[in-house]
Write an enzyme that holds these catalytic residues in place. Structure first.
Site, PDB file in Angstrom:
ATOM      1  N   THR A  69       0.826  -1.209   0.000  1.00  0.00           N
ATOM      2  CA  THR A  69       0.000   0.000   0.000  1.00  0.00           C
ATOM      3  C   THR A  69       0.858   1.254   0.000  1.00  0.00           C
ATOM      4  O   THR A  69       0.602   2.208  -0.749  1.00  0.00           O
ATOM      5  CB  THR A  69      -0.940   0.009   1.229  1.00  0.00           C
ATOM      6  OG1 THR A  69      -1.892  -1.054   1.098  1.00  0.00           O
ATOM      7  CG2 THR A  69      -1.679   1.332   1.353  1.00  0.00           C
ATOM      8  N   ASN A 145      -6.306  -8.859  -7.915  1.00  0.00           N
ATOM      9  CA  ASN A 145      -6.356  -9.548  -6.629  1.00  0.00           C
ATOM     10  C   ASN A 145      -7.714 -10.192  -6.387  1.00  0.00           C
ATOM     11  O   ASN A 145      -7.860 -11.039  -5.514  1.00  0.00           O
ATOM     12  CB  ASN A 145      -6.043  -8.569  -5.490  1.00  0.00           C
ATOM     13  CG  ASN A 145      -6.979  -7.369  -5.475  1.00  0.00           C
ATOM     14  OD1 ASN A 145      -7.005  -6.590  -6.433  1.00  0.00           O
ATOM     15  ND2 ASN A 145      -7.744  -7.217  -4.411  1.00  0.00           N
ATOM     16  N   GLN A 175       0.053  -9.194  -6.574  1.00  0.00           N
ATOM     17  CA  GLN A 175      -0.475 -10.544  -6.765  1.00  0.00           C
ATOM     18  C   GLN A 175       0.284 -11.335  -7.821  1.00  0.00           C
ATOM     19  O   GLN A 175       0.024 -12.531  -8.000  1.00  0.00           O
ATOM     20  CB  GLN A 175      -1.961 -10.477  -7.143  1.00  0.00           C
ATOM     21  CG  GLN A 175      -2.866  -9.993  -6.044  1.00  0.00           C
ATOM     22  CD  GLN A 175      -2.909 -10.928  -4.836  1.00  0.00           C
ATOM     23  OE1 GLN A 175      -2.566 -12.096  -4.926  1.00  0.00           O
ATOM     24  NE2 GLN A 175      -3.319 -10.401  -3.696  1.00  0.00           N
ATOM     25  N   SER A 195       4.966  -7.002  -2.545  1.00  0.00           N
ATOM     26  CA  SER A 195       4.792  -7.087  -1.092  1.00  0.00           C
ATOM     27  C   SER A 195       5.267  -8.451  -0.609  1.00  0.00           C
ATOM     28  O   SER A 195       4.809  -9.489  -1.097  1.00  0.00           O
ATOM     29  CB  SER A 195       3.316  -6.874  -0.740  1.00  0.00           C
ATOM     30  OG  SER A 195       3.121  -6.904   0.662  1.00  0.00           O
ATOM     31  N   THR A 233      14.946   4.476   9.251  1.00  0.00           N
ATOM     32  CA  THR A 233      15.975   3.452   9.404  1.00  0.00           C
ATOM     33  C   THR A 233      15.507   2.178   8.709  1.00  0.00           C
ATOM     34  O   THR A 233      14.385   1.720   8.910  1.00  0.00           O
ATOM     35  CB  THR A 233      16.230   3.164  10.894  1.00  0.00           C
ATOM     36  OG1 THR A 233      16.667   4.368  11.525  1.00  0.00           O
ATOM     37  CG2 THR A 233      17.289   2.078  11.056  1.00  0.00           C
ATOM     38  N   CYS A 319      -7.982  -6.580   2.301  1.00  0.00           N
ATOM     39  CA  CYS A 319      -7.798  -5.198   2.729  1.00  0.00           C
ATOM     40  C   CYS A 319      -9.119  -4.440   2.813  1.00  0.00           C
ATOM     41  O   CYS A 319      -9.192  -3.387   3.425  1.00  0.00           O
ATOM     42  CB  CYS A 319      -6.853  -4.472   1.772  1.00  0.00           C
ATOM     43  SG  CYS A 319      -5.206  -5.203   1.694  1.00  0.00           S
TER      44      CYS A 319
END
Length: 376
Positions: A69, A145, A175, A195, A233, A319
């Protein structure tokens, strides 16, 4: 438990725990520091990124983020726009892109949503009609998706560059990565999202591929990490483990096996529910997703009934599963009687024929019980 919702997430490879221990407990140094131990960690990050580029056949850089996202948002809001420009996205995009596009629209940017067919694949004629020389940004997902439908990204990129050469073309590949071979150079995309948790990596780790020569602006500011594009970081554990997970997943990938399992599942479900709609076109889809819609049935009820039997399936995008929405079924051209009955079965390398057989058997029992109950 039989898990058939791999499009929502996957179990992390157990050996990644060793990677986490190494970089969170033993070699825990901040890669931005200047001493030798920190510089060695920075080298590990660089090596992991190069490994990912090699696997995905890309010529550019990888910016790591906290999720797919965030990567989509970085692409959408970081890409340069110009006065009186236009943005094109498909109407069935993941919410990370769709809602970002709506935000741009609310800010006064001209946004047009490209239609898709009943299998969730972009209508190329509508794309061509909406594609004009003032298009500055395009985002079309590689794989839906919801249905597993594969868009011809290479062709869409070529069409875009011919009409709007300066346009940035982004594709959400969340996907697709780990589920099918990816060649970013051949696709020609400027930006591409992935992802880690979709291919047995850690949750909370996303990436954005940026083609060499393409420039975007940061949307997060601070210490200037990730070449100034994503200050924070670095998540060393996440970055190194993503490269490991991606490599292992592709080595285990068996597309033909997955395709046979999905098609076998579809054949049996249509026998159990003769009036169901198959939203997945097997000739133009990923090998691991099956989307069906059942008339006058609440898919959520079937999901919970199967869960009680130790079987997990989905109703669509995890989601947005908790939000009432009709955007996707409307885009697929489904009538209202099918809106609530959308189900998504998704598998991966770990899924076995025996598990699919059990699912089909239990699904039949659950559906017949529900059908008889609601008919009275």
């Amino acid at each position: 438990m039989i898990y058939l919702d791999t499009s929502a997430t996957t179990a992390m490879y157990p050996e990644i725990l060793d990677i986490i221990k190494k970089y969170a407990v033993e070699e825990y140094y901040n890669p931005s520091a200047l001493y030798t131990k920190a510089l060695n960690v920075a080298k590990e990050i660089k090596a992991a990124k190069q490994k990912i580029l090699d696997i995905l056949h890309g010529n550019g850089t990888i910016v790591f983020t906290g999720s797919g996202t965030e990567s989509d948002n970085m692409a959408m809001f970081g890409s340069k726009k110009f006065k009186d420009c236009k943005v094109l996205v498909s109407e069935i995009e993941h919410s990370a892109i769709y809602q970002s596009a709506k935000k741009l629209q609310a800010q006064g940017v001209q946004v047009e949503f490209v239609k898709c067919d009943c299998n969730g694949i972009v209508c190329e004629n509508d794309f061509k009609e909406k594609l004009t020389s003032n298009v500055a940004f395009v985002s079309i997902m590689h794989v839906s998706n919801e249905t597993g439908g594969i868009n011809d990204i290479e062709k869409l990129v070529s069409m875009t560059k011919a009409i709007a050469p300066k346009a940035i073309f982004h594709s959400d590949g969340v996907q697709a990565v780990g589920k099918m071979p990816i060649n970013l150079n051949k696709l020609g995309v400027d930006l591409y999202t992935f992802s880690a948790h979709k291919f047995h990596g850690m949750k909370g780790v996303g990436g954005l591929y940026i083609k060499k020569g393409v420039n975007i602006n940061p949307i997060i500011f601070g210490g200037g990490q990730e070449n100034g594009l994503r200050s924070a970081t670095e998540n060393v554990c996440g970055i190194v483990s993503t490269a490991y997970a991606l490599d292992k997943t592709y080595k285990l990938l068996d597309i033909e096996k997955n395709k046979k399992l999905i098609e076998y599942t579809a054949q049996n479900l249509t026998k159990i529910v003769p009036n169901c709609v198959i939203n997945t076109n097997f000739d133009k889809s990923l090998s691991n997703i099956l989307s069906i819609s059942i008339k006058d049935t609440r898919g959520e009820v079937l999901v919970h009934m199967l869960e009680d039997k130790g079987i997990i399936i989905g109703t669509g995008s995890a989601c947005s599963a908790s939000k009432a929405h009709t955007r996707v079924p409307i885009a697929l051209g489904l009538s209202k009687e099918y809106f609530d009955g959308m189900l998504r079965i998704s598998i991966d390398n770990c899924t076995t024929f025996e598990e699919v057989e059990i699912f089909i058997k239990e699904f039949e029992e659950c559906y017949k019980f529900l059908n008889n109950f609601t008919a009275k």
